[in-house]
Write a protein that holds these residues in place. Sequence first.
Motif, PDB file in Angstrom:
ATOM      1  N   LYS A   1       0.827  -1.212   0.000  1.00 59.76           N
ATOM      2  CA  LYS A   1       0.000   0.000   0.000  1.00 59.76           C
ATOM      3  C   LYS A   1       0.862   1.264   0.000  1.00 59.76           C
ATOM      4  CE  LYS A   1      -4.051   1.886   2.386  1.00 59.76           C
ATOM      5  NZ  LYS A   1      -4.976   1.730   3.544  1.00 59.76           N
ATOM      6  N   LYS A   2       2.004   1.210   0.702  1.00 58.38           N
ATOM      7  CA  LYS A   2       2.911   2.359   0.738  1.00 58.38           C
ATOM      8  C   LYS A   2       3.627   2.562  -0.589  1.00 58.38           C
ATOM      9  CE  LYS A   2       3.851   1.983   5.713  1.00 58.38           C
ATOM     10  NZ  LYS A   2       4.887   1.659   6.735  1.00 58.38           N
ATOM     11  N   LEU A   3       3.881   1.466  -1.307  1.00 57.30           N
ATOM     12  CA  LEU A   3       4.632   1.549  -2.563  1.00 57.30           C
ATOM     13  C   LEU A   3       3.768   2.021  -3.735  1.00 57.30           C
ATOM     14  CD1 LEU A   3       6.777  -1.714  -2.349  1.00 57.30           C
ATOM     15  CD2 LEU A   3       7.663   0.621  -2.337  1.00 57.30           C
ATOM     16  N   ARG A   4       2.489   1.677  -3.740  1.00 55.21           N
ATOM     17  CA  ARG A   4       1.631   1.917  -4.913  1.00 55.21           C
ATOM     18  C   ARG A   4       1.504   3.391  -5.305  1.00 55.21           C
ATOM     19  NH1 ARG A   4      -2.894  -2.780  -3.966  1.00 55.21           N
ATOM     20  NH2 ARG A   4      -2.061  -4.252  -5.501  1.00 55.21           N
ATOM     21  N   PRO A   5       1.378   4.336  -4.358  1.00 54.35           N
ATOM     22  CA  PRO A   5       1.242   5.747  -4.775  1.00 54.35           C
ATOM     23  C   PRO A   5       2.513   6.320  -5.407  1.00 54.35           C
ATOM     24  CG  PRO A   5       0.479   5.409  -2.515  1.00 54.35           C
ATOM     25  CD  PRO A   5       1.237   4.191  -2.908  1.00 54.35           C
ATOM     26  N   GLN A   6       3.653   5.676  -5.240  1.00 50.12           N
ATOM     27  CA  GLN A   6       4.907   6.200  -5.754  1.00 50.12           C
ATOM     28  C   GLN A   6       5.046   5.868  -7.243  1.00 50.12           C
ATOM     29  OE1 GLN A   6       8.241   5.251  -3.173  1.00 50.12           O
ATOM     30  NE2 GLN A   6       6.855   4.954  -1.428  1.00 50.12           N
ATOM     31  N   ASP A   7       5.513   6.861  -8.013  1.00 46.24           N
ATOM     32  CA  ASP A   7       5.541   6.719  -9.478  1.00 46.24           C
ATOM     33  C   ASP A   7       6.911   6.350 -10.040  1.00 46.24           C
ATOM     34  OD1 ASP A   7       2.860   7.381  -9.639  1.00 46.24           O
ATOM     35  OD2 ASP A   7       3.283   9.538  -9.713  1.00 46.24           O
ATOM     36  N   ASP A   8       7.958   6.367  -9.202  1.00 48.74           N
ATOM     37  CA  ASP A   8       9.283   6.075  -9.750  1.00 48.74           C
ATOM     38  C   ASP A   8       9.391   4.606 -10.130  1.00 48.74           C
ATOM     39  OD1 ASP A   8      11.024   4.731  -7.232  1.00 48.74           O
ATOM     40  OD2 ASP A   8       9.349   6.024  -6.645  1.00 48.74           O
ATOM     41  N   GLU A   9      10.279   4.343 -11.061  1.00 45.38           N
ATOM     42  CA  GLU A   9      10.406   2.999 -11.649  1.00 45.38           C
ATOM     43  C   GLU A   9      10.801   1.947 -10.611  1.00 45.38           C
ATOM     44  OE1 GLU A   9      12.849   0.758 -15.262  1.00 45.38           O
ATOM     45  OE2 GLU A   9      12.919   2.941 -15.066  1.00 45.38           O
ATOM     46  N   GLN A  10      11.686   2.307  -9.695  1.00 43.73           N
ATOM     47  CA  GLN A  10      12.135   1.354  -8.683  1.00 43.73           C
ATOM     48  C   GLN A  10      10.982   0.916  -7.773  1.00 43.73           C
ATOM     49  OE1 GLN A  10      15.339   2.759  -6.214  1.00 43.73           O
ATOM     50  NE2 GLN A  10      15.502   0.845  -5.063  1.00 43.73           N
ATOM     51  N   SER A  11      10.154   1.879  -7.355  1.00 38.57           N
ATOM     52  CA  SER A  11       9.012   1.559  -6.490  1.00 38.57           C
ATOM     53  C   SER A  11       8.000   0.688  -7.217  1.00 38.57           C
ATOM     54  CB  SER A  11       8.329   2.840  -6.006  1.00 38.57           C
ATOM     55  OG  SER A  11       9.218   3.593  -5.205  1.00 38.57           O
ATOM     56  N   LEU A  12       7.785   0.949  -8.501  1.00 41.05           N
ATOM     57  CA  LEU A  12       6.843   0.151  -9.287  1.00 41.05           C
ATOM     58  C   LEU A  12       7.313  -1.295  -9.412  1.00 41.05           C
ATOM     59  CD1 LEU A  12       5.926   2.729 -12.090  1.00 41.05           C
ATOM     60  CD2 LEU A  12       4.431   1.894 -10.276  1.00 41.05           C
ATOM     61  N   ARG A  13       8.640  -1.467  -9.605  1.00 39.60           N
ATOM     62  CA  ARG A  13       9.196  -2.824  -9.696  1.00 39.60           C
ATOM     63  C   ARG A  13       9.060  -3.555  -8.354  1.00 39.60           C
ATOM     64  NH1 ARG A  13      13.598  -0.731 -12.791  1.00 39.60           N
ATOM     65  NH2 ARG A  13      14.920  -0.837 -10.934  1.00 39.60           N
ATOM     66  N   GLN A  14       9.338  -2.828  -7.263  1.00 39.16           N
ATOM     67  CA  GLN A  14       9.206  -3.430  -5.936  1.00 39.16           C
ATOM     68  C   GLN A  14       7.762  -3.829  -5.655  1.00 39.16           C
ATOM     69  OE1 GLN A  14      10.830  -0.460  -3.299  1.00 39.16           O
ATOM     70  NE2 GLN A  14      12.898  -1.293  -3.407  1.00 39.16           N
ATOM     71  N   ALA A  15       6.817  -2.966  -6.068  1.00 35.69           N
ATOM     72  CA  ALA A  15       5.394  -3.252  -5.854  1.00 35.69           C
ATOM     73  C   ALA A  15       4.974  -4.487  -6.652  1.00 35.69           C
ATOM     74  CB  ALA A  15       4.554  -2.049  -6.249  1.00 35.69           C
ATOM     75  N   GLU A  16       5.471  -4.599  -7.859  1.00 35.66           N
ATOM     76  CA  GLU A  16       5.134  -5.754  -8.710  1.00 35.66           C
ATOM     77  C   GLU A  16       5.653  -7.057  -8.089  1.00 35.66           C
ATOM     78  OE1 GLU A  16       5.833  -7.262 -13.315  1.00 35.66           O
ATOM     79  OE2 GLU A  16       6.388  -5.224 -12.732  1.00 35.66           O
TER      80      GLU A  16
END
Length: 446
Positions: A221-236
């Motif tokens: 939930k904390k990662l999803r609002p972030q738009d940077d590529e690293q956060s998106l990969r971590q969320a996936e």
Amino acid sequence: MKLALKELPTSPGVYFFKNARGHMLYVGKAANLRSRVYSYLRTNPAERDGAGLRFPFQPNPNLPLIKQRLIKETSIIDWEETLSEIEALLRESHYIKKYQPRFNVLLRDDKTFLSVKITNEEYPRVITTRKIEKDGTYYGPFTDARAVKETLKILRRFFPYRTTCLPNSGRACLYYHLMLCPGVCIGKMSAQEYQRQIRHIKNFFEGKRKKIISRLKQELKKLRPQDDEQSLRQAEKLEFKIKNLEKVLAMSRVLSFGEKVEGDIIELAKVLNLQEPPHRIEGYDVSNIVGILATASMVVFADGVANKDQYRKFKIKTVRGANDVAMLKEVLHRRFGRHTATSYQLLANSWPLPDLVVIDGGRPQLGAAMEVWQEFGLKIPLVSLAKRYEEIFIPNQLNPLVLPRTSPALHLLQAVRDEAHRFAVSYHKLLRRQKLLGKKRPRTRW
């Protein structure tokens, strides 16, 4: 008595061999209950087709002699299905600790069962061991070493951990390349992040499945609002982990913490020959420096868990000088002397009598307590636990009882003793600080 083959399921589970009185002789686990149980028995084609086995059961002649003896003493065969082999492994460990079946002990070949240890380090290691020491957190012991290691392999795919590498050494270990170490060796994960990872493994062995998924979903939930590529990969990656982990946990209902503690209490009752499991255990210790600012503690464990609302602290009033034995006697006299004919009912509501009293110390401390017991006619079971060799002194017993360091009963006694020591020392330190700062010493009702 007849046992039909078709009654036995082919699913994983735990099986029980009992004697005619229903006493547990042996507990085992199996990936296929039907196949495992029938491997112990002599069967003919009619019986294998479902005609059923009749009591007395005949042992398989290919079994070792001790197992043949087990079957000859068996009158009842029972079982409990589980959802997975992992669950069967953990439940077998629980039932062996709870019932201490005679043949489980005889069939050990003097080997110590395997436990899972999580070390007390900044970057804890998760290892298997047959030796129980004072440091670290232990889960088990388990009878099937192979199954324990397979369980850890599954967990490690979801929650990588270190075993041998040195944190922040600058050199990647082999397990990092295999994606089984999170990279603490090369500084890719902070100590705080790694501790959260280890918490998930502890939750698994403590039966807290929902908490594992809940914490992972909070991270997502904390990662999803972030738009940077690293956060998106971590969320996936985290979303994929949650989806697969839910499948694994759904098939592995592990033993709850309450069930484990229940087994430890029952084992303690058996070890000390108590008539009933000790649901309320009180622990006592004293703390002072050459008799100055002497204090004492009473801690309470209810059903194996510390109940801090019931703790009591005492200031020593009548003893002068360094005399720990006399101080202990004063505290016990004050605590149990309150149970008089006039005050008993009032006191019983807030200070119920314990089922077992544990004293920090050896034979002298036990002797002081026995004098109080004799004075008030107390029938409460009483033991003292000495630190050096972990000897258990019991009234009217010449030699101390020494349990294996792996014994859950010993672990429970140590927990009570060590908590009483900690609470007494903390109160003594508080009084020393207040005296040093010139503050007025707080009053206690006890």
